[in-house]
Write a protein that holds these residues in place. Structure first.
Motif, PDB file in Angstrom:
ATOM      1  N   GLU A 239      33.631 149.371  43.102  1.00 53.05           N
ATOM      2  CA  GLU A 239      34.919 149.624  43.740  1.00 53.05           C
ATOM      3  C   GLU A 239      35.370 148.405  44.549  1.00 53.05           C
ATOM      4  N   VAL A 240      36.610 148.001  44.383  1.00 52.35           N
ATOM      5  CA  VAL A 240      37.147 146.875  45.158  1.00 52.35           C
ATOM      6  C   VAL A 240      37.860 147.436  46.378  1.00 52.35           C
ATOM      7  N   PRO A 241      37.400 147.079  47.576  1.00 47.67           N
ATOM      8  CA  PRO A 241      38.024 147.638  48.784  1.00 47.67           C
ATOM      9  C   PRO A 241      39.404 147.043  49.067  1.00 47.67           C
ATOM     10  N   TYR A 242      40.097 147.668  49.976  1.00 48.07           N
ATOM     11  CA  TYR A 242      41.386 147.170  50.457  1.00 48.07           C
ATOM     12  C   TYR A 242      41.172 145.783  51.047  1.00 48.07           C
ATOM     13  N   HIS A 243      42.164 144.889  50.900  1.00 51.59           N
ATOM     14  CA  HIS A 243      41.920 143.483  51.262  1.00 51.59           C
ATOM     15  C   HIS A 243      41.537 143.290  52.728  1.00 51.59           C
ATOM     16  N   ILE A 244      42.111 144.135  53.589  1.00 49.46           N
ATOM     17  CA  ILE A 244      41.775 144.007  55.001  1.00 49.46           C
ATOM     18  C   ILE A 244      40.302 144.361  55.228  1.00 49.46           C
ATOM     19  N   ASP A 245      39.831 145.347  54.478  1.00 46.96           N
ATOM     20  CA  ASP A 245      38.418 145.730  54.594  1.00 46.96           C
ATOM     21  C   ASP A 245      37.503 144.606  54.116  1.00 46.96           C
ATOM     22  N   ILE A 246      37.919 143.948  53.046  1.00 51.38           N
ATOM     23  CA  ILE A 246      37.121 142.802  52.577  1.00 51.38           C
ATOM     24  C   ILE A 246      37.076 141.739  53.674  1.00 51.38           C
ATOM     25  N   MET A 247      38.233 141.425  54.215  1.00 51.97           N
ATOM     26  CA  MET A 247      38.295 140.400  55.257  1.00 51.97           C
ATOM     27  C   MET A 247      37.424 140.785  56.452  1.00 51.97           C
TER      28      MET A 247
ATOM     29  N   PHE B 159      43.140 136.628  45.734  1.00 50.19           N
ATOM     30  CA  PHE B 159      41.961 135.765  45.691  1.00 50.19           C
ATOM     31  C   PHE B 159      40.683 136.540  46.019  1.00 50.19           C
ATOM     32  N   LEU B 160      40.730 137.285  47.108  1.00 47.78           N
ATOM     33  CA  LEU B 160      39.537 138.020  47.533  1.00 47.78           C
ATOM     34  C   LEU B 160      39.179 139.115  46.529  1.00 47.78           C
TER      35      LEU B 160
ATOM     36  N   LEU C 131      35.687 138.752  44.405  1.00 47.33           N
ATOM     37  CA  LEU C 131      34.674 139.561  45.075  1.00 47.33           C
ATOM     38  C   LEU C 131      33.519 139.860  44.115  1.00 47.33           C
ATOM     39  N   GLN C 132      32.285 139.645  44.604  1.00 46.36           N
ATOM     40  CA  GLN C 132      31.105 139.936  43.789  1.00 46.36           C
ATOM     41  C   GLN C 132      30.544 141.299  44.189  1.00 46.36           C
ATOM     42  N   GLU C 133      29.701 141.819  43.325  1.00 47.21           N
ATOM     43  CA  GLU C 133      29.173 143.154  43.577  1.00 47.21           C
ATOM     44  C   GLU C 133      28.379 143.203  44.882  1.00 47.21           C
ATOM     45  N   ASP C 134      27.754 142.072  45.237  1.00 48.44           N
ATOM     46  CA  ASP C 134      26.962 142.040  46.481  1.00 48.44           C
ATOM     47  C   ASP C 134      27.830 141.857  47.725  1.00 48.44           C
TER      48      ASP C 134
END
Length: 428
Positions: A140-148, A398-399, A403-406
RNA sequence: GGAGAAGUGGCCGAGUGGUCGAAGGCGGUUGACUCGAAAUCAACUGAGGGGUUCUGCUCCUCCGUGAGUUCAAAUCUCACCUUCUCCGCCA
């Protein structure tokens, strides 16, 4: 803004263009403009004749006075004064009519390119081409703010405290990525022959009203209190403003610039500021490109411009597509426009990251950007602009795409020199 | 922020009431000379618009912007805008 002469020679073209743009309600304006223009020229011709008479009488008065023929002088003076009222009235009429023509002319959209797809609004924009396979990661790819946030890369709470909603603090590696993308974009464009420029970030009111409509100005621009200065909404404003009321030598064309600037937008009446995110915000930074060229070269430049953006995103391994703006969605000043959209693995759809526009001669006509040519006479240049990249928004793509699985972010090779050689960014 | 000066054609620069759209120079174009766009000489060379029997003729407007005085304004008056110089302050 169209050439008034087009209304005299080919009004049918203008009417057809209005239909293509679903602006039939403006059809009566065409006839109104033609009639007002006729009256305007009529008034001008009559006023010219009177001015001619006045000028020649004045010359005679000068000669008469010099030779001491005072009676002749007085007689001629009386004649000039006799037509003063008529001339004054005519001049008022001339001004009124010219202003009416101009006002209505501003409401008529530019003639769109034949290749523009016909459609009412943005729902009828047409996908043109895809570049790269859309990624669909298994995780699952999180919301960009969560990634940041996993990198402690964004602080929206503090930004709300200091500046309000629509601002951000970018921190650490995310901030560094932001700057890296801009630096890379700058060098990418320089390598393609564009001249780099850092323009003024504030411009005067007359430049603002030249480069945009009044409503746009109200909705976009921040004004500096007590000064005749506005924060730019894009460097296109200062970059095109640079050419206002100039006649360019033909051999200086084409002018291909890539400019960097922060951009400030009030976003009034737009879709509002995103509560949680950096998709639509009051302040962002952007690498832009603008071109001033000969009319016959603008279609070719249009393609080159948006291809630059496509190639830039592809070099960072981000899938993109181009979306043709349909006739009804095209801004009135534009001949043709194409959006570059990046793939969002989280939303499983493309979203806008840049917009490429060919304004034909409309912008140049409005701003007085001309090209010198002795044989054919001076003519208006064509202007184009396009986004290379606007990092806060492009960071979303970009993110998500890197984004990698880890949970780490892979840094594509071209960007590594700008990230201190790192191949990836990991949670710290 | 304080004091002063200035805004004229692509550029420099003269021009304080009439034949000034504006001297002169630079730049540019064309021609002559020349092996040769090196030098020299000559001619031409601002913008926008209207009319027309239209590739010519003619008229109008424009000297930072706007108003005013006058028969007539680059030139005189007023207001505004902008730029520059010096001093102060500051990255």
């Amino acid at each position: 803004m169209l050439d008034i002469k087009l209304f005299r020679t080919d009004p049918e073209l203008i009417r057809k263009n209005l239909s293509k743009k679903f602006q039939e309600h403006k059809l009566p304006l065409v006839d109104a403009i033609i009639e007002l223009d006729r009256q305007s020229r009529e008034a001008r011709t009559r006023a010219d004749a009177l001015r001619n008479r006045r000028n020649s009488l004045s010359r005679e008065i000068g000669a008469a006075v010099a030779q001491g023929r005072n009676e002749d002088a007085e007689r001629d003076k009386a004649q000039v004064m006799g037509m003063a009222k008529e001339l004054a009235d005519l001049e008022t009429l001339e001004e009124t009519l010219a202003a009416q023509v101009r006002e209505k002319l501003m409401l008529i959209p530019n003639i769109i390119d034949p290749s523009v797809p016909i459609g009412r609004d943005d729902r009828e924009n047409v996908e043109a081409e895809r570049f790269g396979e859309p990624k669909a990661p298994a995780f699952e790819v999180p919301y960009h703010i969560d990634i940041m946030e996993t990198f402690n890369g964004i602080d929206l709470d503090s930004a709300r405290k200091t500046s309000g909603n629509g601002f951000y603090y970018l921190c650490g590696d995310v901030a560094r990525l932001h700057s890296a993308v801009l630096s890379y974009a700058r060098d990418f464009m320089i390598a393609r022959g564009f001249t780099y420029c850092v323009p003024p970030f504030m411009i005067r009111g007359n430049v603002v009203s030249g480069v945009m409509s009044f409503t746009e100005m109200e909705n976009m621009m921040y004004k500096i209190e007590g000064e005749d200065l506005y924060l730019i909404g894009t460097s296109e404003h200062s970059m095109i403003g640079k050419f206002i009321d100039t006649i360019l030598e033909e051999e200086t064309l084409p002018q291909a610039w890539t400019s960097y600037s922060p951009c400030f937008r009030r976003e009034v009446g737009a879709h509002g500021i995103e509560e949680r995110g950096v998709y639509r915000i009051h302040q962002f930074e952007k690498q832009e490109m603008i071109v001033v060229c000969k009319p016959e070269e603008s279609p070719e430049w249009f393609v080159r411009l948006y291809r630059n953006t496509v190639d830039f995103f592809r070099s960072l391994d981000i899938p993109v597509r181009t979306l043709e703006c349909c006739s009804g969605d095209l801004a009135d000043l534009k001949v043709k426009s194409i959006d570059v959209e990046a793939w969002s693995p989280r939303q499983r759809k493309y979203f806008e990251v840049g917009s490429c526009s060919n304004l034909g001669e409309a912008q140049a006509r409005r701003l007085g950007i001309r090209v010198r040519n002795k044989e054919k006479g001076n003519y208006f240049a064509h202007t184009l602009n396009n986004t290379v990249t606007a990092p806060p928004r492009m960071l979303i793509a970009f993110l998500e795409n890197n984004l990698q699985e880890d949970g780490s972010i892979a840094i594509p090779a071209p960007l590594r020199p700008y990230m201190g050689g790192q191949e990836s960014v990991t949670k710290g």
